[in-house]
Design a protein around this motif. Structure first.
Motif, PDB file in Angstrom:
ATOM      1  N   ALA A  46       0.826  -1.199   0.000  1.00 24.23           N
ATOM      2  CA  ALA A  46       0.000   0.000   0.000  1.00 24.23           C
ATOM      3  C   ALA A  46       0.867   1.258   0.000  1.00 24.23           C
ATOM      4  CB  ALA A  46      -0.935   0.002   1.214  1.00 24.23           C
ATOM      5  N   TRP A  47       1.970   1.216   0.721  1.00 24.70           N
ATOM      6  CA  TRP A  47       2.886   2.366   0.767  1.00 24.70           C
ATOM      7  C   TRP A  47       3.481   2.629  -0.614  1.00 24.70           C
ATOM      8  CZ3 TRP A  47       3.711   5.254   5.208  1.00 24.70           C
ATOM      9  CH2 TRP A  47       4.725   6.213   5.139  1.00 24.70           C
ATOM     10  N   LEU A  48       3.877   1.555  -1.302  1.00 22.39           N
ATOM     11  CA  LEU A  48       4.436   1.698  -2.645  1.00 22.39           C
ATOM     12  C   LEU A  48       3.393   2.240  -3.627  1.00 22.39           C
ATOM     13  CD1 LEU A  48       6.655  -1.487  -3.145  1.00 22.39           C
ATOM     14  CD2 LEU A  48       7.412   0.898  -3.110  1.00 22.39           C
ATOM     15  N   MET A  49       2.172   1.716  -3.535  1.00 20.03           N
ATOM     16  CA  MET A  49       1.115   2.171  -4.441  1.00 20.03           C
ATOM     17  C   MET A  49       0.806   3.644  -4.215  1.00 20.03           C
ATOM     18  SD  MET A  49      -2.748   0.676  -4.994  1.00 20.03           S
ATOM     19  CE  MET A  49      -2.096  -0.905  -5.538  1.00 20.03           C
ATOM     20  N   ALA A  50       0.754   4.053  -2.962  1.00 23.45           N
ATOM     21  CA  ALA A  50       0.491   5.463  -2.655  1.00 23.45           C
ATOM     22  C   ALA A  50       1.606   6.355  -3.195  1.00 23.45           C
ATOM     23  CB  ALA A  50       0.340   5.654  -1.149  1.00 23.45           C
ATOM     24  N   SER A  51       2.844   5.924  -3.070  1.00 22.10           N
ATOM     25  CA  SER A  51       3.977   6.703  -3.573  1.00 22.10           C
ATOM     26  C   SER A  51       3.891   6.873  -5.083  1.00 22.10           C
ATOM     27  CB  SER A  51       5.293   6.014  -3.199  1.00 22.10           C
ATOM     28  OG  SER A  51       5.400   5.827  -1.807  1.00 22.10           O
ATOM     29  N   ALA A  52       3.611   5.773  -5.793  1.00 22.10           N
ATOM     30  CA  ALA A  52       3.491   5.837  -7.246  1.00 22.10           C
ATOM     31  C   ALA A  52       2.324   6.720  -7.661  1.00 22.10           C
ATOM     32  CB  ALA A  52       3.319   4.429  -7.821  1.00 22.10           C
ATOM     33  N   ALA A  53       1.210   6.619  -6.941  1.00 23.74           N
ATOM     34  CA  ALA A  53       0.033   7.423  -7.270  1.00 23.74           C
ATOM     35  C   ALA A  53       0.299   8.906  -7.045  1.00 23.74           C
ATOM     36  CB  ALA A  53      -1.171   6.970  -6.442  1.00 23.74           C
ATOM     37  N   PHE A  54       1.019   9.258  -5.984  1.00 19.83           N
ATOM     38  CA  PHE A  54       1.362  10.660  -5.735  1.00 19.83           C
ATOM     39  C   PHE A  54       2.234  11.209  -6.865  1.00 19.83           C
ATOM     40  CE2 PHE A  54       0.418  10.357  -1.033  1.00 19.83           C
ATOM     41  CZ  PHE A  54      -0.489  11.398  -1.032  1.00 19.83           C
ATOM     42  N   PHE A  55       3.193  10.406  -7.340  1.00 23.05           N
ATOM     43  CA  PHE A  55       4.064  10.873  -8.417  1.00 23.05           C
ATOM     44  C   PHE A  55       3.276  11.085  -9.711  1.00 23.05           C
ATOM     45  CE2 PHE A  55       6.677   9.866 -12.148  1.00 23.05           C
ATOM     46  CZ  PHE A  55       7.614  10.887 -12.051  1.00 23.05           C
TER      47      PHE A  55
END
Length: 212
Positions: A46-55
Motif C-alpha cells: 500500500a505504501w508503494l502504491m500510494a507513492s506511485a500514485a502521488f508521483f
C-alpha cells in the motif's frame, strides 16, 4: 494559439484528480509519528502504491492545471494565471513527496530505525520548511483559483466551494478519525473532476461554430 491542447489538459486534470484521491486513500492512515515505521513494515504494498500514485498525480495535475484558465473571464485572467502558477509549484512538489515516501520506505527496510528516530526526522528544519513550502504553494494557489472562479460567476458555485472546503479542512483533518481523513482528498478530487468536465464543455462550445 489553438485549442487542440485543451481536451488533453482537461483529461490530464481528471486523471490527476483520480490519482490524488487514490494516493490519499491508499496511504495507510496513522495518527502518530511513532506508528509510521510499523505501518511501512506491515503495509508495504500500500505504501508503494500510494507513492506511485502521488508521483503520477503530480505529473497529471501539473499538465491539467492550464485547462482551468479557460474557465476564467478575461478580466481575471492575470490573477487566475498567477494562481495557477503558484498551484503548479505545489503540484510539482507533490512528486518530491512521492520520492520522500519511497526513500523513507527503503530506509526502514534497510536500517533498524526507531519511532524516536522518525520523530527527530520530522523535526528537521530543512524537511519541515520544504514540506511547508510545497503544501503552502498548493493551498495558496488553490485558494487564489477558487476565489477567482467563485467571483467570476461562470461556474456553479458548488465547484469552487469544494476547493474552499478542501482548504478549510486542512488544519483540522488530522483531528478526524482515521477512517474519515481521506474525505478531504475526495472533496478536492470532486472539485477537480468538475473543473475538467467544465473545461471540456467550454472547448466543445468553441468548436461548435467551426463544425457547422
Amino acid at each position: 494559439m489553438g485549442t487542440g491542447w485543451l481536451p488533453w489538459s482537461a483529461a490530464s486534470l481528471a486523471s490527476g484528480a483520480v490519482l490524488l484521491v487514490l494516493a490519499a486513500l491508499t496511504l495507510p492512515p496513522t495518527s502518530e509519528v511513532g506508528q509510521v515505521v510499523g505501518t511501512v513494515r506491515r503495509e508495504d504494498a500500500a505504501w508503494l502504491m500510494a507513492s506511485a500514485a502521488f508521483f503520477l498525480a503530480s505529473v497529471a495535475l501539473t499538465m491539467g492545471l492550464p485547462a482551468i484558465l479557460t474557465l476564467i473571464p478575461a478580466k481575471q485572467q492575470v490573477v487566475g494565471l498567477v494562481g495557477v502558477w503558484i498551484w503548479s509549484i505545489g503540484t510539482i512538489g507533490t512528486s518530491a513527496l512521492a520520492a520522500f515516501l519511497i526513500l523513507f520506505r527503503a530506509t526502514v527496510r534497510v536500517i533498524d530505525i526507531s519511532p524516536t528516530d522518525v520523530e527527530q526526522l520530522g523535526q528537521d528544519p530543512v524537511m519541515t520548511l520544504s514540506l511547508l513550502f510545497v503544501f503552502g504553494a498548493f493551498y495558496l494557489g488553490e485558494l487564489v483559483v477558487a476565489l477567482v472562479l467563485l467571483l467570476a460567476s461562470r461556474l456553479p458555485r458548488w465547484i469552487p466551494a469544494l476547493l474552499l472546503v478542501h482548504i478549510a479542512a486542512a488544519p483540522v483533518n488530522h483531528l478526524l478519525p482515521e477512517q474519515l481523513q481521506g474525505v478531504q482528498a475526495v472533496v478536492l478530487g470532486g472539485g477537480l473532476m468538475a473543473l475538467a468536465v467544465r473545461s471540456t464543455e467550454a472547448w466543445a462550445a468553441l468548436r461548435a461554430p467551426a463544425t457547422r
